[in-house]
Design a protein around this motif. Structure first.
Motif, mmCIF file in Angstrom:
data_model
loop_
_atom_site.group_PDB
_atom_site.id
_atom_site.type_symbol
_atom_site.label_atom_id
_atom_site.label_comp_id
_atom_site.label_asym_id
_atom_site.label_seq_id
_atom_site.Cartn_x
_atom_site.Cartn_y
_atom_site.Cartn_z
ATOM 1 N N ASP A 182 2.561 -15.684 -2.402
ATOM 2 C CA ASP A 182 3.690 -14.895 -2.908
ATOM 3 C C ASP A 182 3.705 -14.754 -4.422
ATOM 4 N N ILE A 183 2.776 -15.416 -5.110
ATOM 5 C CA ILE A 183 2.757 -15.357 -6.573
ATOM 6 C C ILE A 183 2.615 -13.913 -7.039
ATOM 7 N N GLY A 184 3.398 -13.572 -8.058
ATOM 8 C CA GLY A 184 3.414 -12.214 -8.590
ATOM 9 C C GLY A 184 4.551 -11.384 -8.044
ATOM 10 N N ALA A 185 5.295 -11.925 -7.074
ATOM 11 C CA ALA A 185 6.370 -11.179 -6.429
ATOM 12 C C ALA A 185 7.409 -10.695 -7.428
ATOM 13 N N PRO A 186 7.728 -9.398 -7.453
ATOM 14 C CA PRO A 186 8.775 -8.898 -8.348
ATOM 15 C C PRO A 186 10.125 -9.454 -7.932
ATOM 16 N N ALA A 187 10.912 -9.882 -8.921
ATOM 17 C CA ALA A 187 12.244 -10.454 -8.689
ATOM 18 C C ALA A 187 13.299 -9.543 -9.305
ATOM 19 N N GLY A 190 19.879 -6.419 -7.472
ATOM 20 C CA GLY A 190 20.259 -5.021 -7.321
ATOM 21 C C GLY A 190 19.156 -4.141 -7.865
ATOM 22 N N SER A 191 19.516 -3.219 -8.757
ATOM 23 C CA SER A 191 18.516 -2.324 -9.346
ATOM 24 C C SER A 191 18.000 -2.832 -10.688
ATOM 25 N N THR A 192 18.315 -4.092 -11.013
ATOM 26 C CA THR A 192 17.904 -4.681 -12.287
ATOM 27 C C THR A 192 16.745 -5.643 -12.097
ATOM 28 N N ALA A 193 15.674 -5.436 -12.840
ATOM 29 C CA ALA A 193 14.518 -6.332 -12.790
ATOM 30 C C ALA A 193 14.814 -7.587 -13.598
ATOM 31 N N LEU A 194 14.460 -8.748 -13.033
ATOM 32 C CA LEU A 194 14.654 -10.010 -13.747
ATOM 33 C C LEU A 194 13.333 -10.666 -14.129
ATOM 34 N N GLY A 195 12.320 -10.578 -13.262
ATOM 35 C CA GLY A 195 11.051 -11.221 -13.571
ATOM 36 C C GLY A 195 10.087 -11.109 -12.418
ATOM 37 N N PHE A 196 9.091 -11.989 -12.400
ATOM 38 C CA PHE A 196 8.141 -12.029 -11.303
ATOM 39 C C PHE A 196 7.697 -13.476 -11.101
ATOM 40 N N ALA A 197 7.439 -13.819 -9.840
ATOM 41 C CA ALA A 197 7.145 -15.200 -9.472
ATOM 42 C C ALA A 197 5.821 -15.668 -10.050
ATOM 43 N N VAL A 198 5.841 -16.857 -10.663
ATOM 44 C CA VAL A 198 4.611 -17.429 -11.214
ATOM 45 C C VAL A 198 4.307 -18.805 -10.632
ATOM 46 N N GLY A 199 5.225 -19.357 -9.835
ATOM 47 C CA GLY A 199 4.994 -20.659 -9.232
ATOM 48 C C GLY A 199 6.135 -21.013 -8.297
#
Length: 227
Positions: A182-187, A190-199
């Motif tokens: 799942d690494i790299g998963a966009p987080a 709602g419609s606001t981007a917060l980050g992406f999974a790194v661990g």
């Protein structure tokens, strides 16, 4: 009186046949497939690495993919839309790992479809209109390549994680679980981007937590905007 019309029909048929040969529009021709790349799409490095696009972003006329640095940053190379590496789409434009965990790929192929949304699976998509820094207590979901959509709450910000190959600072953590792959998963919230999974730690059967690189930091460093 019908002869001019017949000649016109024959001329039209010839033109149509020529166009079919040039552009592949005739019967039995293989249509040119234009790759669609959005948040959650996998890109393939020339080295064989596979990295998940967190979000698409733009700076002027140039478009970029934002993703994890420990994947893209260690493969400064050409990127492809397919596992066979026959359709080049971009090159690594910059990365930071360790200390941070982000990388940016600049799309170099004009014939691409680059939506600003992210794929949720099953033909569903989440529109992304902007980015924000995470805050404790905010709801967050991510879309894992392996396990799909999982949601939780931000429980910590400015987190430091020590890896065997270095320390990464400024991450945030949530109660949303992750599985291997799942690494790299966009987080997003709602419609606001917060980050992406790194661990992550744990799993979705027994419970676990996920760590993310804030995307707002990446956008600021490279002067990018989500759309």
């Amino acid at each position: 009186m019908r002869r001019p019309h017949t000649r016109l029909s024959m001329f039209t048929a010839v033109v149509t046949a020529v166009l079919a040969l040039l552009f592949g529009t005739g019967t039995g021709a293989t249509a040119l497939q234009v790759p669609t790349i959005r948040g959650g799409t996998v890109l393939y490095a020339a080295t064989g690495a596979q990295c998940v696009v967190g979000f698409n972003a733009v700076n002027g006329v140039n478009h970029y993919a934002v993703m994890t640095g420990h994947c893209s940053g260690t493969h400064a190379t050409t990127w492809y839309a397919d596992a066979a590496r026959t359709v080049p789409v971009g090159v690594t434009a910059g990365a930071s790992y360790p200390i941070d965990d982000y990388g940016v790929v600049r799309y170099t192929t004009g014939a691409l479809i680059l939506p600003g949304d992210i794929a949720l699976g099953g033909g569903a998509y989440q529109d992304i209109t902007g980015a924000a820094n995470p805050t404790i207590g905010r709801s967050v979901c991510h879309v894992g390549r392996t396990s799909g959509v999982h949601c939780g709450t931000v429980t910590a910000v400015n987190v430091t994680v020590n890896y065997a190959d270095g320390t990464v600072y400024g991450l945030f953590r949530s109660t949303a679980c992750s599985e291997a792959g799942d690494i790299g998963a966009p987080a997003y919230s709602g419609s606001t981007a917060l980050g992406f999974a790194v661990g992550s730690s744990g799993n979705c059967s027994t419970g676990g937590v996920t760590y993310y690189q804030p995307v707002a930091e990446v956008l600021s460093v490279f002067g990018l905007t989500l759309y």
